[in-house]
Scaffold this motif. Sequence first.
Motif, PDB file in Angstrom:
ATOM      1  N   PRO A 164       0.838  -1.208   0.000  1.00  9.52           N
ATOM      2  CA  PRO A 164       0.000   0.000   0.000  1.00  9.52           C
ATOM      3  C   PRO A 164       0.868   1.252   0.000  1.00  9.52           C
ATOM      4  O   PRO A 164       1.918   1.293   0.650  1.00  9.52           O
ATOM      5  CB  PRO A 164      -0.804  -0.121   1.297  1.00  9.52           C
ATOM      6  CG  PRO A 164      -0.757  -1.561   1.659  1.00  9.52           C
ATOM      7  CD  PRO A 164       0.551  -2.072   1.161  1.00  9.52           C
ATOM      8  N   ARG A 165       0.424   2.263  -0.721  1.00 11.63           N
ATOM      9  CA  ARG A 165       1.177   3.514  -0.787  1.00 11.63           C
ATOM     10  C   ARG A 165       1.143   4.231   0.558  1.00 11.63           C
ATOM     11  O   ARG A 165       0.138   4.206   1.274  1.00 11.63           O
ATOM     12  CB  ARG A 165       0.595   4.424  -1.868  1.00 11.63           C
ATOM     13  CG  ARG A 165       1.334   5.752  -1.998  1.00 11.63           C
ATOM     14  CD  ARG A 165       0.790   6.616  -3.101  1.00 11.63           C
ATOM     15  NE  ARG A 165       1.430   7.916  -3.086  1.00 11.63           N
ATOM     16  CZ  ARG A 165       1.094   8.941  -3.872  1.00 11.63           C
ATOM     17  NH1 ARG A 165       0.118   8.799  -4.747  1.00 11.63           N
ATOM     18  NH2 ARG A 165       1.724  10.099  -3.791  1.00 11.63           N
ATOM     19  N   LEU A 166       2.254   4.879   0.902  1.00  5.68           N
ATOM     20  CA  LEU A 166       2.360   5.676   2.115  1.00  5.68           C
ATOM     21  C   LEU A 166       2.523   7.148   1.758  1.00  5.68           C
ATOM     22  O   LEU A 166       3.213   7.490   0.801  1.00  5.68           O
ATOM     23  CB  LEU A 166       3.562   5.242   2.953  1.00  5.68           C
ATOM     24  CG  LEU A 166       3.606   3.804   3.467  1.00  5.68           C
ATOM     25  CD1 LEU A 166       4.881   3.599   4.269  1.00  5.68           C
ATOM     26  CD2 LEU A 166       2.385   3.468   4.294  1.00  5.68           C
ATOM     27  N   GLU A 218      -8.063  14.294  -1.308  1.00  4.55           N
ATOM     28  CA  GLU A 218      -9.179  14.130  -0.390  1.00  4.55           C
ATOM     29  C   GLU A 218      -9.662  12.681  -0.446  1.00  4.55           C
ATOM     30  O   GLU A 218      -9.739  12.077  -1.510  1.00  4.55           O
ATOM     31  CB  GLU A 218     -10.314  15.089  -0.773  1.00  4.55           C
ATOM     32  CG  GLU A 218     -11.404  15.215   0.265  1.00  4.55           C
ATOM     33  CD  GLU A 218     -12.339  16.374  -0.028  1.00  4.55           C
ATOM     34  OE1 GLU A 218     -12.539  17.226   0.847  1.00  4.55           O
ATOM     35  OE2 GLU A 218     -12.882  16.422  -1.157  1.00  4.55           O
ATOM     36  N   GLY A 219      -9.960  12.108   0.711  1.00  4.75           N
ATOM     37  CA  GLY A 219     -10.431  10.734   0.722  1.00  4.75           C
ATOM     38  C   GLY A 219     -10.081  10.023   2.008  1.00  4.75           C
ATOM     39  O   GLY A 219      -9.681  10.643   2.996  1.00  4.75           O
ATOM     40  N   ASP A 220     -10.213   8.699   1.988  1.00  5.94           N
ATOM     41  CA  ASP A 220     -10.046   7.876   3.180  1.00  5.94           C
ATOM     42  C   ASP A 220      -8.729   7.104   3.156  1.00  5.94           C
ATOM     43  O   ASP A 220      -8.304   6.602   2.104  1.00  5.94           O
ATOM     44  CB  ASP A 220     -11.215   6.901   3.312  1.00  5.94           C
ATOM     45  CG  ASP A 220     -12.509   7.600   3.688  1.00  5.94           C
ATOM     46  OD1 ASP A 220     -12.470   8.815   3.993  1.00  5.94           O
ATOM     47  OD2 ASP A 220     -13.572   6.950   3.669  1.00  5.94           O
ATOM     48  N   TYR A 221      -8.113   6.977   4.344  1.00 11.47           N
ATOM     49  CA  TYR A 221      -6.799   6.365   4.527  1.00 11.47           C
ATOM     50  C   TYR A 221      -6.762   5.662   5.878  1.00 11.47           C
ATOM     51  O   TYR A 221      -7.713   5.745   6.661  1.00 11.47           O
ATOM     52  CB  TYR A 221      -5.697   7.447   4.508  1.00 11.47           C
ATOM     53  CG  TYR A 221      -5.675   8.282   3.258  1.00 11.47           C
ATOM     54  CD1 TYR A 221      -4.863   7.937   2.185  1.00 11.47           C
ATOM     55  CD2 TYR A 221      -6.477   9.414   3.138  1.00 11.47           C
ATOM     56  CE1 TYR A 221      -4.844   8.704   1.023  1.00 11.47           C
ATOM     57  CE2 TYR A 221      -6.476  10.177   1.981  1.00 11.47           C
ATOM     58  CZ  TYR A 221      -5.660   9.816   0.927  1.00 11.47           C
ATOM     59  OH  TYR A 221      -5.650  10.567  -0.217  1.00 11.47           O
ATOM     60  N   GLU A 222      -5.619   5.039   6.153  1.00 13.34           N
ATOM     61  CA  GLU A 222      -5.296   4.607   7.506  1.00 13.34           C
ATOM     62  C   GLU A 222      -4.273   5.585   8.064  1.00 13.34           C
ATOM     63  O   GLU A 222      -3.257   5.859   7.433  1.00 13.34           O
ATOM     64  CB  GLU A 222      -4.713   3.198   7.511  1.00 13.34           C
ATOM     65  CG  GLU A 222      -4.348   2.715   8.911  1.00 13.34           C
ATOM     66  CD  GLU A 222      -3.612   1.380   8.912  1.00 13.34           C
ATOM     67  OE1 GLU A 222      -3.531   0.762   9.975  1.00 13.34           O
ATOM     68  OE2 GLU A 222      -3.105   0.966   7.841  1.00 13.34           O
ATOM     69  N   GLU A 249      -2.452   3.917   2.264  1.00  9.62           N
ATOM     70  CA  GLU A 249      -3.532   3.630   1.333  1.00  9.62           C
ATOM     71  C   GLU A 249      -4.354   2.456   1.831  1.00  9.62           C
ATOM     72  O   GLU A 249      -3.829   1.450   2.312  1.00  9.62           O
ATOM     73  CB  GLU A 249      -2.911   3.288  -0.022  1.00  9.62           C
ATOM     74  CG  GLU A 249      -3.883   2.925  -1.113  1.00  9.62           C
ATOM     75  CD  GLU A 249      -3.167   2.537  -2.392  1.00  9.62           C
ATOM     76  OE1 GLU A 249      -3.778   2.680  -3.458  1.00  9.62           O
ATOM     77  OE2 GLU A 249      -1.994   2.106  -2.313  1.00  9.62           O
ATOM     78  N   LEU A 250      -5.691   2.587   1.742  1.00 11.10           N
ATOM     79  CA  LEU A 250      -6.576   1.488   2.095  1.00 11.10           C
ATOM     80  C   LEU A 250      -6.583   0.466   0.965  1.00 11.10           C
ATOM     81  O   LEU A 250      -6.615   0.832  -0.210  1.00 11.10           O
ATOM     82  CB  LEU A 250      -7.989   1.994   2.343  1.00 11.10           C
ATOM     83  CG  LEU A 250      -8.159   2.963   3.537  1.00 11.10           C
ATOM     84  CD1 LEU A 250      -9.606   3.432   3.619  1.00 11.10           C
ATOM     85  CD2 LEU A 250      -7.741   2.301   4.842  1.00 11.10           C
ATOM     86  N   THR A 251      -6.541  -0.793   1.318  1.00  8.85           N
ATOM     87  CA  THR A 251      -6.579  -1.851   0.317  1.00  8.85           C
ATOM     88  C   THR A 251      -7.915  -2.557   0.386  1.00  8.85           C
ATOM     89  O   THR A 251      -8.493  -2.711   1.470  1.00  8.85           O
ATOM     90  CB  THR A 251      -5.436  -2.847   0.543  1.00  8.85           C
ATOM     91  OG1 THR A 251      -5.498  -3.344   1.893  1.00  8.85           O
ATOM     92  CG2 THR A 251      -4.085  -2.170   0.336  1.00  8.85           C
TER      93      THR A 251
END
Length: 222
Positions: free
Chosen positions: A15-17, A193-197, A219-221
Amino acid sequence: MPSTAPSHPRPQASPRLWDISPLVAPDAPIFPGDEPYRLAWTARLAPGCPVNLSAITLSPHVGAHADAPLHYANDAPAIAEVPLDAYLGPCRVIHALGAAPLVTVEHLRHAEAALPPRVLVRCCEKADTVWNPAFTAYAPEAIEWLAARGVRLIGIDTPSVDPADSKALDSHQQLRRHDLRVLENLVLDDVPEGDYELIALPLKLQGACASPVRAILRELTP
């Protein structure tokens, strides 16, 4: 003839950081009167010395940091006493570019649906690299609105959730009232803009009013 060589699954991409922490350096912008970052060498690699060893001094509010309730209330928990769960988990980045002098509820409504427990607000086109006393802060009503929707941690890409000249610290007091955690001085320049961890754990500093964090978004997987 069909190949009999064994097939191997392709490795999945990590996942991208996004690193959302500014560089902590002697010239990092800080509130006037705060302790800047300083590094000194107490030992250097040389014959008879097997290591380089440094010592640092700084305000815990330099760079990306988590305020403890002790920062804005006496007899409140210091940063070592604050539970860590709020600093780790699902997070939404909301863009409020151009919001000034305060982020209001109206800047947040477009991203209201199914809010996760952590919300970071991007106000800056580009994070300040010098002290700017006119930075954008949170309206207290916006913090109350987020708390009513189950948010447990808020963040911002400016030095504070209150204006630089505030004496009442109304937004910090809303954090105290609703038992919210806060991250300040983030760098959200390149984060859509958006959702992540979110992963932004404070250090276990005894008695301290805040702690630096190395804040990242993952990045959310599916």
